[in-house]
Design a protein around this motif. Structure first.
Motif, PDB file in Angstrom:
ATOM      1  N   PHE A 105       0.830  -1.199   0.000  1.00 53.81           N
ATOM      2  CA  PHE A 105       0.000   0.000   0.000  1.00 53.81           C
ATOM      3  C   PHE A 105       0.870   1.257   0.000  1.00 53.81           C
ATOM      4  CE2 PHE A 105      -2.075   3.486   2.317  1.00 53.81           C
ATOM      5  CZ  PHE A 105      -3.120   3.731   1.451  1.00 53.81           C
ATOM      6  N   ALA A 106       1.773   1.381   0.972  1.00 53.05           N
ATOM      7  CA  ALA A 106       2.582   2.591   1.108  1.00 53.05           C
ATOM      8  C   ALA A 106       3.930   2.480   0.402  1.00 53.05           C
ATOM      9  CB  ALA A 106       2.793   2.916   2.580  1.00 53.05           C
ATOM     10  N   TYR A 107       4.418   1.266   0.203  1.00 50.75           N
ATOM     11  CA  TYR A 107       5.709   1.073  -0.455  1.00 50.75           C
ATOM     12  C   TYR A 107       5.750  -0.312  -1.074  1.00 50.75           C
ATOM     13  CZ  TYR A 107       6.970  -1.668   3.662  1.00 50.75           C
ATOM     14  OH  TYR A 107       6.999  -2.619   4.649  1.00 50.75           O
ATOM     15  N   GLU A 108       6.710  -0.508  -1.989  1.00 50.24           N
ATOM     16  CA  GLU A 108       6.827  -1.800  -2.659  1.00 50.24           C
ATOM     17  C   GLU A 108       8.273  -2.021  -3.079  1.00 50.24           C
ATOM     18  OE1 GLU A 108       4.457  -1.667  -6.195  1.00 50.24           O
ATOM     19  OE2 GLU A 108       5.528   0.069  -6.992  1.00 50.24           O
ATOM     20  N   ALA A 109       8.602  -3.269  -3.315  1.00 53.42           N
ATOM     21  CA  ALA A 109       9.935  -3.616  -3.806  1.00 53.42           C
ATOM     22  C   ALA A 109       9.953  -3.502  -5.322  1.00 53.42           C
ATOM     23  CB  ALA A 109      10.296  -5.038  -3.379  1.00 53.42           C
ATOM     24  N   THR A 110      11.027  -2.917  -5.849  1.00 49.82           N
ATOM     25  CA  THR A 110      11.240  -2.845  -7.291  1.00 49.82           C
ATOM     26  C   THR A 110      12.654  -3.355  -7.562  1.00 49.82           C
ATOM     27  OG1 THR A 110      12.258  -0.644  -7.374  1.00 49.82           O
ATOM     28  CG2 THR A 110       9.834  -0.740  -7.323  1.00 49.82           C
ATOM     29  N   GLN A 112      15.035  -1.740  -8.524  1.00 49.42           N
ATOM     30  CA  GLN A 112      15.953  -0.685  -8.071  1.00 49.42           C
ATOM     31  C   GLN A 112      15.949  -0.516  -6.549  1.00 49.42           C
ATOM     32  OE1 GLN A 112      13.523  -0.045 -10.577  1.00 49.42           O
ATOM     33  NE2 GLN A 112      15.072  -0.665 -12.078  1.00 49.42           N
ATOM     34  N   GLY A 113      15.138  -1.262  -5.853  1.00 48.89           N
ATOM     35  CA  GLY A 113      15.024  -1.128  -4.395  1.00 48.89           C
ATOM     36  C   GLY A 113      13.606  -0.758  -4.004  1.00 48.89           C
ATOM     37  N   MET A 114      13.426  -0.438  -2.736  1.00 50.36           N
ATOM     38  CA  MET A 114      12.103  -0.067  -2.243  1.00 50.36           C
ATOM     39  C   MET A 114      11.682   1.281  -2.821  1.00 50.36           C
ATOM     40  SD  MET A 114      10.853  -2.436  -0.478  1.00 50.36           S
ATOM     41  CE  MET A 114      11.242  -3.826   0.554  1.00 50.36           C
ATOM     42  N   ARG A 115      10.374   1.394  -3.098  1.00 50.26           N
ATOM     43  CA  ARG A 115       9.825   2.611  -3.683  1.00 50.26           C
ATOM     44  C   ARG A 115       8.541   2.983  -2.960  1.00 50.26           C
ATOM     45  NH1 ARG A 115       5.882   4.093  -7.399  1.00 50.26           N
ATOM     46  NH2 ARG A 115       5.144   1.961  -7.587  1.00 50.26           N
ATOM     47  N   GLY A 116       8.442   4.256  -2.563  1.00 50.04           N
ATOM     48  CA  GLY A 116       7.223   4.754  -1.942  1.00 50.04           C
ATOM     49  C   GLY A 116       6.111   4.879  -2.963  1.00 50.04           C
ATOM     50  N   ILE A 153       9.701   7.407   7.582  1.00 47.04           N
ATOM     51  CA  ILE A 153       8.325   6.923   7.379  1.00 47.04           C
ATOM     52  C   ILE A 153       7.678   7.653   6.204  1.00 47.04           C
ATOM     53  CG2 ILE A 153       6.023   6.677   8.379  1.00 47.04           C
ATOM     54  CD1 ILE A 153       7.429   6.516  11.161  1.00 47.04           C
ATOM     55  N   PHE A 154       7.496   8.965   6.350  1.00 44.90           N
ATOM     56  CA  PHE A 154       6.716   9.706   5.366  1.00 44.90           C
ATOM     57  C   PHE A 154       7.407   9.778   4.003  1.00 44.90           C
ATOM     58  CE2 PHE A 154       5.225  12.121   9.346  1.00 44.90           C
ATOM     59  CZ  PHE A 154       4.277  11.157   9.622  1.00 44.90           C
ATOM     60  N   GLU A 155       8.663  10.217   3.972  1.00 46.66           N
ATOM     61  CA  GLU A 155       9.364  10.302   2.690  1.00 46.66           C
ATOM     62  C   GLU A 155       9.636   8.912   2.116  1.00 46.66           C
ATOM     63  OE1 GLU A 155      12.758  12.910   3.040  1.00 46.66           O
ATOM     64  OE2 GLU A 155      11.489  14.618   3.601  1.00 46.66           O
ATOM     65  N   TYR A 156       9.891   7.942   2.974  1.00 49.35           N
ATOM     66  CA  TYR A 156      10.084   6.566   2.514  1.00 49.35           C
ATOM     67  C   TYR A 156       8.852   6.068   1.758  1.00 49.35           C
ATOM     68  CZ  TYR A 156      11.568   1.660   2.698  1.00 49.35           C
ATOM     69  OH  TYR A 156      11.951   0.382   2.374  1.00 49.35           O
ATOM     70  N   ALA A 157       7.675   6.493   2.237  1.00 48.73           N
ATOM     71  CA  ALA A 157       6.420   6.100   1.581  1.00 48.73           C
ATOM     72  C   ALA A 157       6.114   6.987   0.368  1.00 48.73           C
ATOM     73  CB  ALA A 157       5.264   6.157   2.580  1.00 48.73           C
ATOM     74  N   GLY A 158       7.016   7.907   0.033  1.00 49.36           N
ATOM     75  CA  GLY A 158       6.860   8.729  -1.163  1.00 49.36           C
ATOM     76  C   GLY A 158       6.178  10.059  -0.942  1.00 49.36           C
ATOM     77  N   MET A 159       5.824  10.367   0.291  1.00 53.85           N
ATOM     78  CA  MET A 159       5.089  11.596   0.578  1.00 53.85           C
ATOM     79  C   MET A 159       6.037  12.786   0.714  1.00 53.85           C
ATOM     80  SD  MET A 159       2.132  10.186   3.147  1.00 53.85           S
ATOM     81  CE  MET A 159       3.201   9.501   4.372  1.00 53.85           C
TER      82      MET A 159
END
Length: 194
Positions: A105-110, A112-116, A153-159
């Motif tokens: 939901f908030a992040y996923e593996a790609t 290139q690594g984890m992506r928010g 937390i927040f930036e890791y999730a892309g926010m």
């Protein structure tokens, strides 16, 4: 007009956090915005993450209560977290983040690594504490909070974190300092109107 979600975590209705939450809600509604409040104690959110839930999250399976909270996150343009600093993030809010900001939901593996995945969300954090701001600055606690919460937390999730404010040295009975802090909250929120 924007959608604002307030995620509030404090069981004390006489706390400064409670005042912040109410001021934000009134201020945004007065400006014509849509506001939803998720008071984690009032809604009886269960912060305990089980091993079964972890396995379910990895398969993209979420319980109804988690889907409901994720729907509020999806709805929001701006998410505002209001909570006190006790020994860091209150346990209730930490459990909310563990469960709602879950993998898939908030992040996923790609490759290139984890992506928010929450890249269309903006975030504020307003935290109150009795410790003086100077004590937090001197000991490096403020920068630790920024690294742990805002970045971790927040930036890791892309926010995008618009602003984080730490309101320290606030005894319960000193409403004059509290009013000045509440004006700072309003000034901060204006940054999201653009």
């Amino acid at each position: 007009m924007k959608n604002y979600l307030i995620v509030y975590s404090n069981p004390d209705d006489k706390s400064f956090s409670f005042d912040i939450k109410n001021r934000i809600k009134e201020f945004l509604k007065d400006k014509g915005h849509r506001v939803q409040v998720r008071d984690l104690y009032k809604i009886g959110f269960n912060p305990l993450l089980t091993d079964c839930e972890i396995r379910d999250f990895e398969r993209g399976v979420y319980s109804t209560d988690i889907l409901e909270e994720q729907a509020f996150i999806k709805w929001a343009d701006v998410i505002i977290f209001v909570f006190p600093i006790w020994w860091g993030i209150p346990a209730m809010l930490k459990g909310y983040i563990d469960k709602v900001f879950s993998y898939g939901f908030a992040y996923e593996a790609t490759p290139q690594g984890m992506r928010g995945k929450l890249t269309d969300k903006k975030v504020y954090r307003f935290s109150s504490m009795r410790t003086l701001n100077e004590t937090y600055d001197k000991n490096g606690y403020k920068s630790a909070l920024i690294n742990m919460i805002d970045k971790g937390i927040f930036e890791y999730a892309g926010m995008e974190v618009i602003e984080s404010k730490l309101f320290g040295g606030l005894p319960r009975e000193d409403r004059k300092i509290g009013e000045e802090y509440l004006y700072q909250v309003e000034d901060s929120l204006k940054k999201s109107f653009n």
